[in-house]
Design a protein around this motif. Structure first.
Motif, mmCIF file in Angstrom:
data_model
loop_
_atom_site.group_PDB
_atom_site.id
_atom_site.type_symbol
_atom_site.label_atom_id
_atom_site.label_comp_id
_atom_site.label_asym_id
_atom_site.label_seq_id
_atom_site.Cartn_x
_atom_site.Cartn_y
_atom_site.Cartn_z
ATOM 1 N N SER A 8 9.165 92.975 -46.738
ATOM 2 C CA SER A 8 9.361 92.300 -45.453
ATOM 3 C C SER A 8 9.411 90.782 -45.548
ATOM 4 N N GLU A 9 8.650 90.187 -46.441
ATOM 5 C CA GLU A 9 8.530 88.728 -46.413
ATOM 6 C C GLU A 9 9.067 88.040 -47.657
ATOM 7 N N GLY A 10 9.617 88.757 -48.589
ATOM 8 C CA GLY A 10 10.127 88.103 -49.787
ATOM 9 C C GLY A 10 9.084 88.092 -50.881
ATOM 10 N N PHE A 11 8.290 87.013 -50.988
ATOM 11 C CA PHE A 11 7.295 86.899 -52.044
ATOM 12 C C PHE A 11 5.919 86.673 -51.440
ATOM 13 N N THR A 12 4.904 87.265 -52.080
ATOM 14 C CA THR A 12 3.536 87.107 -51.628
ATOM 15 C C THR A 12 2.689 86.619 -52.794
ATOM 16 N N LEU A 13 1.968 85.552 -52.574
ATOM 17 C CA LEU A 13 1.022 85.068 -53.571
ATOM 18 C C LEU A 13 -0.277 85.839 -53.409
ATOM 19 N N LEU A 14 -0.885 86.194 -54.518
ATOM 20 C CA LEU A 14 -2.124 86.960 -54.495
ATOM 21 C C LEU A 14 -3.293 86.110 -54.971
ATOM 22 N N LEU A 110 -18.811 86.006 -47.245
ATOM 23 C CA LEU A 110 -17.419 86.445 -47.317
ATOM 24 C C LEU A 110 -16.960 86.467 -48.766
ATOM 25 N N SER A 111 -16.141 87.448 -49.075
ATOM 26 C CA SER A 111 -15.548 87.522 -50.411
ATOM 27 C C SER A 111 -14.134 88.062 -50.262
ATOM 28 N N VAL A 112 -13.367 87.947 -51.332
ATOM 29 C CA VAL A 112 -12.004 88.455 -51.347
ATOM 30 C C VAL A 112 -11.809 89.279 -52.610
ATOM 31 N N SER A 113 -10.758 90.066 -52.610
ATOM 32 C CA SER A 113 -10.390 90.895 -53.753
ATOM 33 C C SER A 113 -9.276 90.200 -54.525
ATOM 34 N N PRO A 114 -9.152 90.454 -55.826
ATOM 35 C CA PRO A 114 -8.061 89.839 -56.591
ATOM 36 C C PRO A 114 -6.678 90.183 -56.031
ATOM 37 N N ASP A 115 -6.540 91.331 -55.383
ATOM 38 C CA ASP A 115 -5.246 91.758 -54.859
ATOM 39 C C ASP A 115 -5.015 91.381 -53.394
ATOM 40 N N ASP A 116 -5.958 90.664 -52.788
ATOM 41 C CA ASP A 116 -5.751 90.193 -51.414
ATOM 42 C C ASP A 116 -4.646 89.141 -51.396
#
Length: 173
Positions: A8-14, A110-116
């Protein structure tokens, strides 16, 4: 730097494209003095607090240390400070033996995942005014950290790289 393509958006940075993989951590039972040594020697402003299995249990920053070590205001409009018995240096030296668990942030960490998606992380950092976010894998272990400064540095490098590529394409025509 890897960029994941989406329909949908082209490229996504992770997150894993920007995270710092060399993570300094501390245990809740370590002292404030040991924390200061880690922060100072590595020129960083905060670290994840982990248990024996490197699972996240909290975060602690230089701001937490300053708030803990500073004299507490008392009296009218906080203009009077009570220095505990002894000189300020003695009080600070005594407080350095305090376990990190006494000053760390334990709730709502708060934390994030490597694939977020990176965009989600930017929103979290800006909305909550955090300087760092721990990156946690599926097993709950700390595998990285995202800091505002490193994100700005990475974004700058992407922009510079893109501008160089654009300039090369134009000059090749």
């Amino acid at each position: 730097m890897r960029i994941q393509e989406t329909r949908s958006e082209g490229f996504t940075l992770l997150v894993k494209d920007f995270m710092i993989r060399k993570v300094f951590t501390i245990k809740a039972t370590n002292t404030v003095e040991e924390l200061l040594e880690i922060l100072n020697c590595n020129r960083i402003g905060g670290v994840p607090v982990v248990d024996e299995k490197d699972n996240l249990v909290g975060m602690v920053s230089d701001g937490d240390v300053l708030r803990y070590l500073s004299p507490k205001p008392l009296g009218f409009a906080g203009l009077v400070y009570l220095i505990e018995e002894g000189e300020l240096e003695d009080v600070i030296l005594e407080k350095l033996n305090t376990p990190v668990k006494e000053i760390m942030t334990k709730r709502n960490v708060l934390s994030v995942s490597p694939d977020d998606e990176f965009e989600t992380t930017l929103r979290l950092l800006s909305r909550h005014h955090y300087k760092k976010l721990p990156v946690i894998n599926g097993a709950g272990r700390v595998v990285g950290v995202l800091s505002r400064g490193d994100i700005i540095d990475s974004i700058s490098k992407i922009i510079i790289s893109r501008d160089k590529q654009t300039s090369q394409k134009i000059s090749n025509k």
